[in-house]
Design an enzyme around this catalytic site. Sequence first.
Site, short mmCIF file in Angstrom:
data_model
loop_
_atom_site.label_atom_id
_atom_site.label_comp_id
_atom_site.label_asym_id
_atom_site.label_seq_id
_atom_site.Cartn_x
_atom_site.Cartn_y
_atom_site.Cartn_z
N SER A 1 36.02 -19.02 -2.32
CA SER A 1 34.98 -18.06 -1.94
C SER A 1 33.80 -18.74 -1.28
CB SER A 1 34.51 -17.31 -3.18
OG SER A 1 33.79 -18.20 -4.00
N CYS A 2 33.81 -20.09 -1.21
CA CYS A 2 32.60 -20.76 -0.73
C CYS A 2 32.77 -21.50 0.59
CB CYS A 2 32.10 -21.72 -1.79
SG CYS A 2 31.41 -20.84 -3.18
N LEU A 3 33.63 -22.53 0.63
CA LEU A 3 33.67 -23.38 1.82
C LEU A 3 33.93 -22.59 3.11
CD1 LEU A 3 35.26 -26.85 0.90
CD2 LEU A 3 32.94 -26.05 0.67
N ASP B 1 30.88 -20.10 3.68
CA ASP B 1 29.58 -20.72 3.97
C ASP B 1 29.60 -21.41 5.33
OD1 ASP B 1 29.01 -19.75 1.51
OD2 ASP B 1 28.83 -21.67 0.49
#
Length: 415
Positions: free
Chosen positions: A259-261, A264
């Site tokens: 859900s991040c790299l 983002d």
Amino acid sequence: MRISVIGAGYVGLVTGVCFAKLGNEVTFIDIDAERIEAINNKSSPIYEEGLDKLLKSVRIKACFDFQEVLNSEIIFICVGTPSNEDKFILLDQIEKAAKEIGQMLERREEYCVICVKSTVAPGTTEELVIPILEKSGRKAGTDFGVCMSPEFLREGKAVYDFMNPARIIIGEYDKRSGDILSKLYRSFNAPIMRTHLKIAEMTKLASNAFLATKISFMNEIGNICKKLGIDVYEVAKGMGFDDRIGSKFLNAGVGFGGSCLPKDLGGLISKSRQIGYEPNLLQEVLNLNDEQALRLIELLKKHISLKDATVGILGLAFKPETDDVRDSRAIKIVQALLQEGAKVKAYDPMAMKNFKKLFPQIEYVTTDKVLNSDAIFIVTEWQEFSELDYTGKVVVDGRRIEKARGARIYEGICW
Ligand SMILES: NC(=O)c1ccc[n+]([C@@H]2O[C@H](COP(=O)([O-])OP(=O)(O)OC[C@H]3O[C@@H](n4cnc5c(N)ncnc54)[C@H](O)[C@@H]3O)[C@@H](O)[C@H]2O)c1
């Protein structure tokens, strides 16, 4: 201290439970009834190592009611910030949470600090959150404080990371806001960097963009090594002795998800374009990652025809030790296999329930049945996959599981 946590997901729940363990009084506010019920029943709604046990050991409360923030000294905003098709970070959950907090500020006499913990693009706290909060008629800096303190925890190790951070970044509207938040973190054995709101926001995006770049860089080196018959893991070992490079995050493989790299990195790319700068390097990091997942399919096609073949997938979570399948590599791979006319059987120790919501049409089975497929893809490096017997099988490995090298046909993605 008295704390409210808005949004009890991976970040919010871990933040709140850990602060409760450290002796603070914590209330969660969420819009998800199932989550609230699970938390109040002391059963973690998400899988995170050690979280369930910790949750059972603390006194906390979860509810829908924003009135609870009236009683708090610090209010953390930990709601989701997913991205849209153009990869812009979506702020509707942040907006809604800020509006609800603003309504409570209208009725509140005492000073409190509102801290954004969700990952947002630089400028969001100043340009979006503070104006919404000030619609209450209350003034930032006088009536309430504002901080932006990004979270760097790794899913799967979130409790450990929260309790043992490498650094704590506190972006502060003014000194008073930062002093109060720093007090909450005073027992942590980590450097605390106090800075501007925008710098805190950018530090988070830049950190994730760098990690993503390191992974895509090693995948590119791995793709070249594969063609040259060189073992990229030996190359990485040699590189890692140099402390300017470091030995972490050098494992070539099927790429990054979660859900991040990807989110983002995509958010930083879109923000950059919006302000007139074309981030060529960052775009290539993302492109290479998209193509990397599909390399498993191409490698398998060297050995079997995919039409009507049964392909077994080992690993659906985006990484081991989590049930999170957001942007998992398995999503892209299963989609491509189905398009090629293959049948898919999948196994994951934690993530089958979540994956089934996305792909109800594939079969969810035990490892035995996955091993009985025409070919096997290793997509997540769960420890238990190192203990399976791959003798006689056709394996395409995206995660370097040594034991799988004993297969009848073995293809490593980058080695
Ligand atoms: N997951 C990670 O590893 C990680 C790490 C660092 C930072 N982050 C960032 O932290 C933020 C949260 O991520 P997450 O993975 O915990 O998300 P999540 O989707 O797991 O949790 C978000 C929670 O917010 C709740 N919510 C949504 N709107 C709400 C509202 N208006 N009021 C109250 N609750 C509301 C949802 O019901 C959900 O429980 C994101 O910005 C993410 O980028 C995540």
